[in-house]
Scaffold this active site. Structure first.
Site, PDB file in Angstrom:
ATOM      1  N   SER A  44       0.833  -1.205   0.000  1.00 36.37           N
ATOM      2  CA  SER A  44       0.000   0.000   0.000  1.00 36.37           C
ATOM      3  C   SER A  44       0.867   1.254   0.000  1.00 36.37           C
ATOM      4  O   SER A  44       1.559   1.541   0.985  1.00 36.37           O
ATOM      5  CB  SER A  44      -0.921   0.009   1.224  1.00 36.37           C
ATOM      6  OG  SER A  44      -1.551   1.273   1.307  1.00 36.37           O
ATOM      7  N   HIS A  91      -0.815  -1.498  -4.184  1.00 36.76           N
ATOM      8  CA  HIS A  91      -2.155  -1.234  -3.655  1.00 36.76           C
ATOM      9  C   HIS A  91      -2.353   0.279  -3.549  1.00 36.76           C
ATOM     10  O   HIS A  91      -1.576   0.968  -2.887  1.00 36.76           O
ATOM     11  CB  HIS A  91      -2.289  -1.918  -2.289  1.00 36.76           C
ATOM     12  CG  HIS A  91      -3.646  -1.834  -1.676  1.00 36.76           C
ATOM     13  ND1 HIS A  91      -4.656  -2.729  -1.969  1.00 36.76           N
ATOM     14  CD2 HIS A  91      -4.170  -0.977  -0.765  1.00 36.76           C
ATOM     15  CE1 HIS A  91      -5.731  -2.426  -1.265  1.00 36.76           C
ATOM     16  NE2 HIS A  91      -5.462  -1.353  -0.522  1.00 36.76           N
ATOM     17  N   ASP A 122      -4.850   3.197  -2.487  1.00 33.02           N
ATOM     18  CA  ASP A 122      -6.026   3.520  -1.669  1.00 33.02           C
ATOM     19  C   ASP A 122      -6.608   4.876  -2.037  1.00 33.02           C
ATOM     20  O   ASP A 122      -5.964   5.906  -1.823  1.00 33.02           O
ATOM     21  CB  ASP A 122      -5.625   3.567  -0.186  1.00 33.02           C
ATOM     22  CG  ASP A 122      -5.365   2.182   0.383  1.00 33.02           C
ATOM     23  OD1 ASP A 122      -6.252   1.322   0.265  1.00 33.02           O
ATOM     24  OD2 ASP A 122      -4.271   1.974   0.950  1.00 33.02           O
ATOM     25  N   MET A 157      -9.461   7.570  -1.212  1.00 33.32           N
ATOM     26  CA  MET A 157     -10.439   7.959  -0.183  1.00 33.32           C
ATOM     27  C   MET A 157     -11.004   9.333  -0.519  1.00 33.32           C
ATOM     28  O   MET A 157     -10.247  10.234  -0.892  1.00 33.32           O
ATOM     29  CB  MET A 157      -9.755   8.015   1.184  1.00 33.32           C
ATOM     30  CG  MET A 157      -9.009   6.737   1.550  1.00 33.32           C
ATOM     31  SD  MET A 157      -8.375   6.808   3.227  1.00 33.32           S
ATOM     32  CE  MET A 157      -7.302   5.358   3.239  1.00 33.32           C
ATOM     33  N   HIS A 191      -8.079   0.310  -4.547  1.00 28.24           N
ATOM     34  CA  HIS A 191      -9.061   0.126  -3.478  1.00 28.24           C
ATOM     35  C   HIS A 191      -9.844   1.427  -3.322  1.00 28.24           C
ATOM     36  O   HIS A 191      -9.328   2.406  -2.787  1.00 28.24           O
ATOM     37  CB  HIS A 191      -8.311  -0.254  -2.183  1.00 28.24           C
ATOM     38  CG  HIS A 191      -9.180  -0.422  -0.992  1.00 28.24           C
ATOM     39  ND1 HIS A 191      -8.674  -0.527   0.289  1.00 28.24           N
ATOM     40  CD2 HIS A 191     -10.530  -0.543  -0.858  1.00 28.24           C
ATOM     41  CE1 HIS A 191      -9.666  -0.686   1.150  1.00 28.24           C
ATOM     42  NE2 HIS A 191     -10.806  -0.694   0.478  1.00 28.24           N
ATOM     43  N   MET A 213     -12.327   3.672  -1.633  1.00 35.27           N
ATOM     44  CA  MET A 213     -13.098   3.953  -0.423  1.00 35.27           C
ATOM     45  C   MET A 213     -13.828   5.258  -0.696  1.00 35.27           C
ATOM     46  O   MET A 213     -13.508   6.316  -0.135  1.00 35.27           O
ATOM     47  CB  MET A 213     -12.159   4.035   0.789  1.00 35.27           C
ATOM     48  CG  MET A 213     -11.667   2.666   1.227  1.00 35.27           C
ATOM     49  SD  MET A 213     -10.177   2.751   2.223  1.00 35.27           S
ATOM     50  CE  MET A 213      -8.952   2.805   0.923  1.00 35.27           C
ATOM     51  N   MET A 223     -11.689  -6.317   4.983  1.00 31.94           N
ATOM     52  CA  MET A 223     -10.920  -5.307   5.727  1.00 31.94           C
ATOM     53  C   MET A 223     -10.631  -5.830   7.127  1.00 31.94           C
ATOM     54  O   MET A 223     -11.541  -6.254   7.845  1.00 31.94           O
ATOM     55  CB  MET A 223     -11.694  -3.988   5.809  1.00 31.94           C
ATOM     56  CG  MET A 223     -11.745  -3.184   4.520  1.00 31.94           C
ATOM     57  SD  MET A 223     -10.134  -2.834   3.778  1.00 31.94           S
ATOM     58  CE  MET A 223      -9.347  -1.815   5.037  1.00 31.94           C
ATOM     59  N   ASP A 266      -6.547  -6.590   4.290  1.00 38.14           N
ATOM     60  CA  ASP A 266      -5.952  -5.260   4.233  1.00 38.14           C
ATOM     61  C   ASP A 266      -6.117  -4.570   5.581  1.00 38.14           C
ATOM     62  O   ASP A 266      -7.243  -4.374   6.042  1.00 38.14           O
ATOM     63  CB  ASP A 266      -6.666  -4.478   3.116  1.00 38.14           C
ATOM     64  CG  ASP A 266      -6.138  -3.067   2.932  1.00 38.14           C
ATOM     65  OD1 ASP A 266      -5.067  -2.737   3.473  1.00 38.14           O
ATOM     66  OD2 ASP A 266      -6.805  -2.283   2.209  1.00 38.14           O
TER      67      ASP A 266
HETATM   68  C1  DX5 Z   1      -6.709   1.488   5.087  1.00 38.08           C
HETATM   69  C2  DX5 Z   1      -6.142   1.105   3.766  1.00 38.08           C
HETATM   70  C3  DX5 Z   1      -4.984   0.182   3.817  1.00 38.08           C
HETATM   71  C4  DX5 Z   1      -3.772   0.708   4.530  1.00 38.08           C
HETATM   72  C5  DX5 Z   1      -3.005  -0.457   5.094  1.00 38.08           C
HETATM   73  O1  DX5 Z   1      -7.961   2.070   4.909  1.00 38.08           O
HETATM   74  O2  DX5 Z   1      -7.136   0.485   2.962  1.00 38.08           O
HETATM   75  O3  DX5 Z   1      -4.626  -0.253   2.520  1.00 38.08           O
HETATM   76  O4  DX5 Z   1      -2.916   1.434   3.700  1.00 38.08           O
HETATM   77  O5  DX5 Z   1      -1.987   0.057   5.881  1.00 38.08           O
HETATM   78  P1  DX5 Z   1      -1.316  -0.783   7.067  1.00 38.08           P
HETATM   79  O6  DX5 Z   1      -0.684  -1.987   6.466  1.00 38.08           O
HETATM   80  O7  DX5 Z   1      -0.331   0.192   7.646  1.00 38.08           O
HETATM   81  O8  DX5 Z   1      -2.434  -1.137   8.029  1.00 38.08           O
HETATM   82 ZN    ZN Z   2      -6.526  -0.545   1.091  1.00 37.81          ZN
END
Ligand code: DX5
Ligand code: ZN
Length: 217
Positions: A8, A33, A35, A37, A66, A68, A137, A175
């Site tokens: 990520s 990965h 993310d 948001m 991913h 969100m 998750m 994740d």
């Molecule tokens: C959280 C993200 C994850 C996050 C994981 O909402 O979807 O992908 O980056 O980070 P770690 O491995 O630090 O929990």
């Molecule tokens: Zn993620």
């Protein structure tokens, strides 16, 4: 089973993203990965289309996006155009689940559905025949660096069992809070795609850390 580590970039040094990508490529990381948001679905805002497009130009790694965001259906096509190889969206979002899966597939991208820690595993069962991956998750989405929620393991197992029962080969991704200690637990429960952010990027040796994540295989 094909086991993959997806790093990520939420935990990467954003000012030096190119060198971080080279480091991932040279450390045996299987996927990147990404993310996204929107500040509505979760209480955080990250990066989006323009950065994904730049990343896609700079690497051949598989891009594991991913989303969100509150209305993923609205943006599926554009994330596909910007280089997504896998698009994960949330069952808890406001988009119609089946319509969104169809839209992802129509773009030639792998479709993946995610559930937050409090959503029952059974809610993804009706969609399994149409999915390439399910993302369970293992923390509340929104931030990197949180602790793994052990209670989510029973959902990983329930989903893996259902996939086997149906004779499918759907990937199960986890994740949040994945490190050398938690990844064997997730693998044992049936996960085969392991997302990790802070553990990989904070490690003195990313290649060693990636190996540790796969130790439970
Ligand atoms: C959280 C993200 C994850 C996050 C994981 O909402 O979807 O992908 O980056 O980070 P770690 O491995 O630090 O929990
Ligand atoms: Zn993620």
């Amino acid at each position: 089973m094909n086991y993959l580590v997806s790093a990520s970039v939420l935990s990467a040094d954003m000012l030096n993203l190119e060198s971080e990508i080279r480091k991932m490529e040279n450390s045996g990381i299987d996927m990147l990965h990404f993310d996204v948001m929107d500040g509505v679905f979760v209480n955080n805002i990250t990066y989006g289309l323009a950065i994904l497009e730049a990343v896609d130009k700079g690497t051949d790694m598989l891009l594991d996006v991913h989303l969100m965001i509150i209305d993923p259906l609205k943006y599926v096509e554009r994330f596909a155009q910007c280089g997504a190889d896998i698009i994960t969206f949330h069952l808890e979002s406001e988009s119609d689940t089946m319509e969104t899966i169809k839209a992802i597939k129509k773009c030639g991208v792998r479709a993946s559905l995610s559930i937050k820690p409090n959503t029952p595993a059974e809610e993804v069962f009706p969609y399994l025949p149409y999915l390439d991956m399910v993302l369970v998750m293992t923390v509340e989405p929104g931030f990197g660096g949180q602790s793994f929620i052990t209670d989510t393991l029973s959902k990983v197992k329930a989903i893996r069992d259902k996939i086997s029962e149906l004779g499918l080969d759907t990937d199960v991704e986890v994740d949040g809070g994945i490190n050398a200690e938690t990844s064997p637990l997730a693998i044992e429960a049936g996960a085969n795609v392991l997302v990790s952010g802070s553990y990989l990027f904070k490690a003195p040796d990313m290649a060693e850390a990636a190996k540790n994540i796969k130790k439970g295989i």
